[in-house]
Write an enzyme that holds these catalytic residues in place. Structure first.
Site, PDB file in Angstrom:
ATOM      1  CG  HIS A 158       1.251   7.628  27.461  1.00 54.19           C
ATOM      2  ND1 HIS A 158       1.421   6.261  27.323  1.00 54.19           N
ATOM      3  CD2 HIS A 158       2.317   8.206  26.831  1.00 54.19           C
ATOM      4  CE1 HIS A 158       2.526   6.022  26.641  1.00 54.19           C
ATOM      5  NE2 HIS A 158       3.082   7.183  26.332  1.00 54.19           N
ATOM      6  CG  HIS A 195       6.316   5.501  24.894  1.00 59.92           C
ATOM      7  ND1 HIS A 195       6.634   6.540  24.030  1.00 59.92           N
ATOM      8  CD2 HIS A 195       7.336   5.415  25.775  1.00 59.92           C
ATOM      9  CE1 HIS A 195       7.799   7.060  24.387  1.00 59.92           C
ATOM     10  NE2 HIS A 195       8.247   6.399  25.441  1.00 59.92           N
ATOM     11  CG  ASP A 282       7.429   7.734  20.060  1.00 62.93           C
ATOM     12  OD1 ASP A 282       6.811   6.980  19.294  1.00 62.93           O
ATOM     13  OD2 ASP A 282       6.959   8.124  21.147  1.00 62.93           O
TER      14      ASP A 282
END
Length: 344
Positions: A158, A195, A282
């Site tokens: 990120h 993500h 995740d």
């Protein structure tokens, strides 16, 4: 398979996180590494402490300002009475016209995209160790290993060149890609974290020597919300070298593995010399962040598919949070990658 892990990560155990208007315990806890190390133990894969990472390599990925902030920001912060135990931003540089600040509170808002990656006393050494693990894993592949694994904590995908966010600090996948680029003309990055890898995308968005592919939960309803859509395909020289495959949060093994297969098809079309995998775990159905519905079998299938691509590969650990299933998720993926028949 060579595996790299820096013990300095253990001192990085962030506390602060703001979630839905309430203060919550940060999800990127030191316990994550212990659960992942247990997975390596189950596969009889020892870890090696990485060596130092050259500053000039980090400066190929991140701005000097961000690196200086990560290195010295906590000490500056502690000079402000009464400051909290971690650097957490309370203002952000949102105007189109802006000047780089001198004050640490301003620097925090400039370099930190949200409140989930607080900077603590030991965060710089921890993220240096994480980046060094990715660097050494990439060097092992350059030296002839078919695959190497870096247990990176904190994760990195990120983080852009100038901003950290989403539990991430130094972008370890980008570090691995740049290490490989020192020898190879073309490198692909396949991000399978739940993500979207918005930081990695941003770093390589205008380049045609690094292909970025991300399979992730749709940003329409999931972090990072503002980026990760399928219309984002690159810019300038990088046009056509960015592929996002967003998925509904109800997606399970079949849909997720189909998306990974599509991503691998694009990688094969690109014909890279090496591959970096941002290995988030995740996407598992029991992960506390609840993004997708992947099972151990899905991870095992994905590992096998990525291995079958036949590329020299650096596996860089990204997310996967505190759940009894985190250890087994790593075992499942690596068992699939190595073709080992192991009882999950």
């Amino acid at each position: 398979m060579k595996c790299y892990y820096a013990k300095s990560t253990e001192a990085h155990d962030p506390i602060f996180r703001l979630y839905l208007g309430t203060m919550a315990r940060n999800a990127e806890q030191a316990e994550r590494a212990r659960l992942l190390l247990a997975g390596l133990d189950r596969l009889d894969l020892p870890v090696t402490e990485p060596g130092p990472i050259p500053r000039e390599l980090l400066e190929k990925v991140h701005t000097k300002e961000l690196l200086d902030f990560l290195e010295t920001g906590w000490a500056e912060w502690k000079k402000l009475p009464p400051s909290g135990p971690e650097v957490v931003p309370n203002v952000h540089a949102l105007n189109s016209e802006k000047t780089y600040p001198k004050h640490i509170v301003g620097k925090a808002g400039w370099h930190m995209g949200d409140t989930s990656a607080p900077l603590g006393e030991h965060s710089w050494q921890a993220t240096l160790g994480a980046a060094a693990a990715a660097h050494d894993a990439a060097k092992a592949v350059l030296e002839g290993d078919s695959v190497a694994y870096a247990l990176c904590r904190p994760p990195g995908h990120h983080s852009s060149a100038d901003v950290v966010a989403g539990h991430c600090m130094l972008n370890c996948a980008a570090v691995a890609a740049e290490t490989l680029r020192g020898t190879h003309a073309k490198v692909a990055v396949l991000d399978i974290d739940v993500h979207h890898g918005n930081g990695t995308q941003d770093i390589f968005y205008e380049r045609d020597d690094v292909l970025f592919v991300s399979v992730h939960a749709t940003p329409e309803t999931y972090y990072p919300f503002y980026v990760g859509y399928d219309h984002e395909t690159g810019r300038g020289a990088g046009a056509g070298y960015n592929l996002n495959i967003p998925l509904a949060q109800s997606t399970g093994d079949d849909g997720w593995c189909d998306a990974v297969a599509s991503g691998l098809d694009r990688v094969a079309e690109f014909k890279p010399d090496a591959l970096v995998v941002s290995l988030g775990l995740d996407a598992h159905e029991n992960d506390p962040l609840q993004g997708l519905k992947v099972t151990f079998d899905g991870f095992k299938r994905a590992g096998s598919m990525i291995s079958s691509a036949g590329l020299p590969t650096v596996l860089v650990q990204e997310g996967g949070y505190l759940s009894p299933d985190l250890t087994t998720s790593l075992v499942a993926f690596l068992a699939g990658y190595t073709g080992r028949d192991i009882d999950l």
